[in-house]
Motif scaffolding. Structure first.
Motif, PDB file in Angstrom:
ATOM      1  N   ALA A  44      -3.071  -1.367  -4.552  1.00 54.46           N
ATOM      2  CA  ALA A  44      -4.052  -1.379  -3.848  1.00 54.46           C
ATOM      3  C   ALA A  44      -4.532  -2.782  -3.457  1.00 54.46           C
ATOM      4  N   ASN A  45      -5.213  -3.196  -2.657  1.00 52.49           N
ATOM      5  CA  ASN A  45      -5.991  -4.458  -2.607  1.00 52.49           C
ATOM      6  C   ASN A  45      -6.267  -5.314  -3.818  1.00 52.49           C
TER       7      ASN A  45
ATOM      8  N   SER B  82       0.649  -1.192  -0.053  1.00 52.57           N
ATOM      9  CA  SER B  82      -0.238  -0.230   0.086  1.00 52.57           C
ATOM     10  C   SER B  82       1.006   1.268  -0.171  1.00 52.57           C
TER      11      SER B  82
END
Length: 220
Positions: free
Chosen positions: A218-219, A213
């Motif tokens: 991003a996830n 992050s």
């Protein structure tokens, strides 16, 4: 031995330090290259313990070749942004602005993931670019901009963040049509399968998520 896509270099190098602290005596060696180069090496007989790709298609190539020892896990995503010289002298505020006449734009070539993503955005938006250069890596696109050879370039957010104040970053909504997913897998002929699993667990766990992050990912 970890084969990993170039955009992961900074984050994975930090994670390797954590891994070696948690596993005294263990060392992590990396081979950083484009995902297509790494997939090609693996299918040509190269050996490694872990493969982390910046492209699902290249991971699929390795899976179909029967070279994975675990199911791939998506651990991060990356999104394209526009980078310009500091101060944005050409006043580029949108993806459509990249099609302005006379503007020197640098992009990635296919089959590099950032090149595939660029083409997807063009197809989705209907805006066709006329790039001044097509590079084999994201870092080469970035160099074109920071070196003044291009007015703008399309790179990943992680690369723009790494460049810091050397560039201005322009986000654009069309980028959501071409989010790049990063999968990781243990390889079938891993010489250190237990350590490979620990490294994958680190990458996909809370520590990996935090480090990635901070690097601009991003996830999934």
């Amino acid at each position: 031995m970890v084969f990993a896509a170039v955009p992961l270099k900074a984050a994975f190098t930090l994670l390797a330090g954590k891994f070696q602290t948690d596993n005294p005596g263990a060392a992590v060696d990396f081979n950083f290259a484009t995902s297509s180069q790494l997939a090609n090496k693996l299918t040509q007989g190269a050996t490694a313990d872990v493969f982390a790709s910046a492209d699902s298609a290249q991971m699929d190539t390795v899976v179909k070749a029967g070279l994975t020892g675990s199911d791939p896990v998506n651990f991060a995503t990356n999104t394209l942004v526009i980078v310009t010289a500091p101060g944005d002298p050409k006043q580029i505020h949108s993806f459509a602005d990249l099609a302005k006449p006379g503007l020197r734009v640098a992009v990635c070539q296919s089959p590099v993931p950032c090149g595939v993503a660029t083409q997807l955005i063009e197809d989705h938006s209907g805006v066709q670019l006329n790039p001044a250069s097509e590079e084999s890596t994201v870092s080469a696109v970035l160099t074109k901009v920071t070196g003044g050879e291009a007015d703008a370039g399309l790179v990943y957010l992680s690369d723009a963040r790494k460049a810091g104040e050397a560039v201005d970053t322009v986000n654009f909504p069309e980028s959501t049509s071409a989010v790049t997913v990063y999968p990781i897998a243990i390889l079938k002929h891993a010489s250190q399968p237990a350590l490979a699993q620990k490294f994958v667990d680190l990458v996909t766990g809370p520590t990996g998520e935090k480090v990635l992050s901070q690097a601009g990912f991003a996830n999934p």
